[in-house]
Design a protein around this motif. Structure first.
Motif, mmCIF file in Angstrom:
data_model
loop_
_atom_site.group_PDB
_atom_site.id
_atom_site.type_symbol
_atom_site.label_atom_id
_atom_site.label_comp_id
_atom_site.label_asym_id
_atom_site.label_seq_id
_atom_site.Cartn_x
_atom_site.Cartn_y
_atom_site.Cartn_z
ATOM 1 N N ASP A 266 10.305 -0.686 -9.852
ATOM 2 C CA ASP A 266 10.681 -0.787 -11.255
ATOM 3 C C ASP A 266 10.191 -2.115 -11.806
ATOM 4 O O ASP A 266 10.575 -3.194 -11.326
ATOM 5 C CB ASP A 266 12.213 -0.707 -11.354
ATOM 6 C CG ASP A 266 12.710 -0.793 -12.779
ATOM 7 O OD1 ASP A 266 13.941 -0.777 -12.966
ATOM 8 O OD2 ASP A 266 11.879 -0.885 -13.718
ATOM 9 N N ARG A 267 9.348 -2.070 -12.842
ATOM 10 C CA ARG A 267 8.768 -3.294 -13.418
ATOM 11 C C ARG A 267 9.856 -4.264 -13.850
ATOM 12 O O ARG A 267 9.729 -5.481 -13.699
ATOM 13 C CB ARG A 267 7.878 -2.919 -14.624
ATOM 14 C CG ARG A 267 7.419 -4.096 -15.504
ATOM 15 C CD ARG A 267 6.488 -4.999 -14.731
ATOM 16 N NE ARG A 267 6.040 -6.142 -15.497
ATOM 17 C CZ ARG A 267 6.501 -7.397 -15.311
ATOM 18 N NH1 ARG A 267 7.483 -7.618 -14.427
ATOM 19 N NH2 ARG A 267 6.011 -8.407 -15.987
ATOM 20 N N ASN A 268 10.954 -3.683 -14.358
ATOM 21 C CA ASN A 268 12.008 -4.538 -14.897
ATOM 22 C C ASN A 268 12.772 -5.279 -13.819
ATOM 23 O O ASN A 268 13.533 -6.185 -14.101
ATOM 24 C CB ASN A 268 12.992 -3.703 -15.732
ATOM 25 C CG ASN A 268 12.293 -3.070 -16.910
ATOM 26 O OD1 ASN A 268 11.458 -3.712 -17.560
ATOM 27 N ND2 ASN A 268 12.579 -1.811 -17.171
ATOM 28 N N ARG A 269 12.565 -4.870 -12.590
ATOM 29 C CA ARG A 269 13.262 -5.511 -11.478
ATOM 30 C C ARG A 269 12.470 -6.715 -10.948
ATOM 31 O O ARG A 269 12.946 -7.454 -10.101
ATOM 32 C CB ARG A 269 13.441 -4.462 -10.373
ATOM 33 C CG ARG A 269 14.473 -4.740 -9.367
ATOM 34 C CD ARG A 269 15.885 -4.387 -9.800
ATOM 35 N NE ARG A 269 16.825 -5.298 -9.157
ATOM 36 C CZ ARG A 269 17.182 -5.240 -7.869
ATOM 37 N NH1 ARG A 269 16.702 -4.315 -7.103
ATOM 38 N NH2 ARG A 269 18.024 -6.126 -7.375
ATOM 39 N N GLY B 141 5.447 4.532 -9.856
ATOM 40 C CA GLY B 141 6.901 4.617 -9.934
ATOM 41 C C GLY B 141 7.603 4.215 -8.650
ATOM 42 O O GLY B 141 8.751 4.586 -8.421
ATOM 43 N N ILE C 200 3.862 -0.043 -9.575
ATOM 44 C CA ILE C 200 4.520 0.303 -10.838
ATOM 45 C C ILE C 200 3.939 1.597 -11.391
ATOM 46 O O ILE C 200 4.675 2.480 -11.838
ATOM 47 C CB ILE C 200 4.360 -0.853 -11.850
ATOM 48 C CG1 ILE C 200 5.161 -2.076 -11.381
ATOM 49 C CG2 ILE C 200 4.804 -0.427 -13.241
ATOM 50 C CD1 ILE C 200 4.775 -3.360 -12.064
#
Lengths: 150, 316, 355
Positions: free
Chosen positions: B94-97, B91, B88
């Motif tokens: 994606d953390r949100n994934r 990059g 994370i």
């Protein structure tokens, strides 16, 4: 500073090799200045010109020493004076790390040095090269990494 | 009490797939599992033999494909959660994934240590864990050994048995005591004279096969398909079978991980020749701590030190 | 199992025999690594070395006949003395190999040499480098006590007492080993050993041999997998599913006694250099990378499919048995325990074929 020639009489010493990575703008210019002013230095150094010390890959240092080069010298612009503004800031981190890593794999860390020399510092360049060459001569040839015999 | 299955079932509607572990060819070798069908949730297991770091399947060219737009569920021990955090930070993921199911970890077993400690010799038919003990059922009897006696080296020195990043946590276990000196193995080597250190690495690396299991098992070696160590233009390493070439490969691997490696120990676990290459990365991690107070994979917002710089005259 | 000549070596005399053999040839034995005692590898014998007969070596003995980096020739460029503008190239073929002995490998390891022989010695072109080594090589294998969870020699037409690929077979008995010569080369070795086995020792040896062979009797055979592979070839979803956890490293291929793929590179150092044959792995991403940039096997699904196909279909149909000895190294040492047996079985078992 000392202006006398450093005579290499010892056969072993004359075959010692130091690889120098000099940044094009400051240090290479500084070495040029030393030459123009006829400042004498021991002839062990072989210079490779790079655009900036930011080009330095720690692997350049490690590979050279593994292959048996006796010393590695890196010189660039003084911090805050880098021709590309921040290149030497990156270099500083990488080179400090690799310098601390070398003894862990059994390479004498004194065989690697990084420094900052500007284009006008001819005399300082002579001093750096003379001191580092004397140190490498005292350390002797780098045994390198030949195959270990069981 | 939350079991693994009930937690995975409870988050199932948020995810396309769950990365976990399932039984392998024998009781000692659980394997990574890619669960896409809810009826396969029952096959997921979690025990101290679940060693593989699942974050390796997230950022490389062979990243596990998903069908939809939902999250990817992933089981993560403490070390695995550090790898996720490092990915994370850079990059690469994606953390949100991610939907991270955190697993407080008692440590993983080194199968070789198990083999040398056990007194029975028959094939093992079952392994179970309780009260800090490993119970081995073999064709010639049952025996129990303390888990602490058969831990992998990476677990003996682990500073983060509790996941550093997660969305949901499996039930709390008593955390492993943090070792007094996590860098004791590095220091043990450093206490030896320079020539002895070089001799150590020459001896250990001579049996390297350059199979690249270490590189491919590393979650952060995302450029494995275009690896510098295999490049012919420019040529860094030859195809010669010499210890110098093997050394160069390991230097490339180690230095490209400097300031990034999260000490998950997968490189050392997967080495078929049991070379302690984790020590090399532990040293670079120790340098990063000394120079910049930096510990990779603990803060998702932190910038890795070698990807940034200090702009002061006397800084580092 | 009819033998031309047999001999007995006691456990106490074994190291003396090894010392004698090591005087005449480069002797490779399975021994634990000094700093990693759980890893047994094949290495040149040195007096005092502790032979390991209990654990299957992690590496195979193929390095002896197929070095990981083998110099094919040496070259040196220079200037012609007669014509100033002309460059000369001096080529030097590599030296004659020394005689070698592999001592104490398992039948599965020896069977690897059978696959190598087919690939390198049969057909219109004989590999001179391999042949030179093979002609001077002797294989002494040891009957194996039986399979572990990863072994599957029984599934590929072999068994723990198989004689294929060996010149001499050793059978462990209570006081030592009974040796049976299997080939002319093997006879040369056995003929020079003093003691013949007693009747009781031969009987014990037969018993050990039989029970080793029977230990894999009930294993499901994978010998006829080629038709299943052909039917399954285009089923991309099958291959993706079964190779999902593979890391695409080279452990399986490098440890495999039957894997023989190689690359040839020129390694130059200034004006001189060597042409080198070195191990390559079909599991590596760049194995089929073309100069144009195209790669016909861009993902690990295609690469693993090729591995299965080569071993259980292409080679099997051409030579009558799979290019696999069932030693189980690919499974035992795979970082994620990829199970080639399960995949080969699944090729035939799964009902529907996805496009």
């Amino acid at each position: 500073m000392r202006d006398e020639a450093v005579t290499i009489t010892n056969q072993t010493e004359s075959s010692l090799r130091i690889v120098g990575f000099l940044c094009n703008w400051c240090s290479y210019g500084g070495a040029d200045t030393a030459g123009v002013c006829r400042f004498r230095q021991p002839p062990l150094l072989r210079i490779i010109r790079i655009p900036c010390t930011g080009r330095m890959d720690p692997m350049f240092v490690v590979k050279a020493l593994i292959q048996g080069v006796d010393g590695v010298l890196v010189s660039g612009c003084h911090p805050k004076d880098c021709h590309y503004a921040v290149g030497n800031f990156y270099a500083r981190r990488r080179l400090e790390l690799v310098g601390r890593f070398l003894p862990f794999i059994g390479i004498d860390p004194r065989r690697f040095r990084y420094t900052w020399v500007s284009a006008s510092e001819g005399q300082r360049w002579q001093q750096v090269v003379t001191e580092f060459s004397a140190l490498i001569a005292a350390l002797g040839p780098n045994p390198g990494f030949s195959a270990h015999v069981r | 009490m939350n079991t693994l299955q009930s937690i995975v079932a409870s988050v199932w509607d948020q995810v396309d797939m769950v990365l976990g572990w399932q039984p392998g060819y024998d009781p000692l070798h659980p394997v990574p599992a890619f669960v896409r069908d809810p009826k396969d949730i029952a096959s997921l297991i979690w025990n101290p033999l679940c060693a593989p770091n699942l974050s390796v399947y997230l950022a490389k060219s062979f990243k596990a494909p998903t069908r939809g737009e939902k999250k990817i569920g992933i089981l993560a021990k403490g070390c695995d959660s550090r790898s996720l955090t490092a990915l994370i930070q850079e990059g690469l993921v994606d953390r949100n994934r991610l939907l991270i199911i955190g697993l407080p970890c008692p440590g993983t077993v080194d199968p070789d240590a198990l083999t040398s400690v056990r007194t029975q010799s028959g094939p093992i038919t079952d392994v179970s864990f309780a009260d800090g003990m490993v119970q081995l059922t073999a064709t010639d009897g049952v025996e129990r050994v303390p888990l602490d006696q058969v831990l992998a080296r990476r677990c003996q020195r682990c500073r983060h048995p509790h996941p550093v990043l997660y969305d949901v946590l499996l039930e709390e276990v008593v955390p492993r005591p943090v070792p007094k000196d996590p860098f004791a193995h590095v220091k043990a080597l450093e206490n030896q004279p320079l020539e002895a250190r070089k001799a150590f690495w020459l001896r250990e690396l001579e049996r390297c096969l350059r199979c690249y299991a270490c590189r491919n098992a590393c979650p952060l070696c995302v450029c494995q398909d275009q690896c510098l160590a295999e490049s012919r233009t420019p040529k860094w390493v030859t195809q010669k079978d010499t210890v110098a070439d093997k050394f160069l490969f390991h230097m490339i691997h180690t230095l490209h991980l400097a300031g990034r490696c999260t000490e998950c120990g997968e490189c050392e676990r997967v080495c078929p020749m049991k070379i302690p290459i984790g020590l090399l990365k532990e040293k670079t991690a120790h340098i990063a701590m000394d120079l910049w107070g930096y510990e990779s994979g603990t803060d998702p917002a932190a910038q890795p030190p070698l990807l940034s710089y200090d702009a002061s005259v006397n800084g580092l | 199992m009819a033998m031309k000549s047999a001999s007995f070596v006691s456990s106490a005399d074994l190291s003396g025999l090894l010392v004698r053999l090591a005087e005449k040839a480069e002797l490779w034995v399975p021994a634990p690594e000094d700093t990693a005692p759980h890893r047994v590898t094949f290495r040149p014998f040195q007096a005092g070395m502790d032979l390991d007969g209990h654990r299957l070596p992690v590496t195979s003995p193929k390095k002896l006949l197929f070095p990981q980096g083998e110099e094919l020739l040496r070259f040196r460029t220079g200037r012609s003395s007669s014509e100033a503008a002309m460059e000369t190239v001096l080529l030097e073929e590599s030296a004659d190999p020394r005689p070698t002995i592999v001592f104490g490998c398992r039948p599965c390891d020896a069977r690897g040499f059978v696959v190598f022989d087919r690939a390198f010695l049969q057909g219109p072109f004989v590999d001179p480098y391999y042949k030179a080594r093979r002609d001077k090589n002797l294989v002494v294998s040891m009957v194996c006590p039986g399979p572990d969870a990863a072994c599957f020699c029984g599934a590929v037409g072999s068994h723990p007492a198989d004689t294929q690929g060996s010149d001499v077979q050793m059978i462990p008995v209570s006081e030592g080993y009974v040796l049976h010569a299997l080939t002319e080369k093997g006879q040369e070795l056995v003929r020079h050993l003093e003691n013949a086995p007693s009747q009781a020792q031969e009987q014990e040896a037969r018993h050990v041999w039989e029970s080793a062979r029977r230990s894999v009797e009930n294993v499901v055979s994978l010998m006829d997998s080629a038709p299943h592979f052909r039917k399954r070839f285009a089923d991309a979803a099958f291959w993706r599913l079964h190779t999902e956890r593979c890391l695409s490293c080279g452990v399986c291929t490098f440890l495999c006694p039957t894997c023989y793929c190689f690359t040839i590179t020129d390694e130059t150092d200034g004006v001189q250099g060597q042409r080198l044959r070195s191990w390559d792995a079909c599991m590596f991403h760049h194995f089929t990378q073309e100069a144009s940039g195209h790669n016909p096997r861009p993902t690990k699904a295609e690469r693993f499919r090729n591995r299965v196909g080569h071993k259980f279909s292409y080679f099997a149909e051409k030579h009558g048995h799979p290019a696999c000895c069932g030693c189980g190294r690919c499974l035992r040492h795979c970082p994620v325990a990829m199970d080639i047996r399960a995949i080969v079985r699944a090729m035939g078992e799964t009902e529907d074929v996805h496009a």
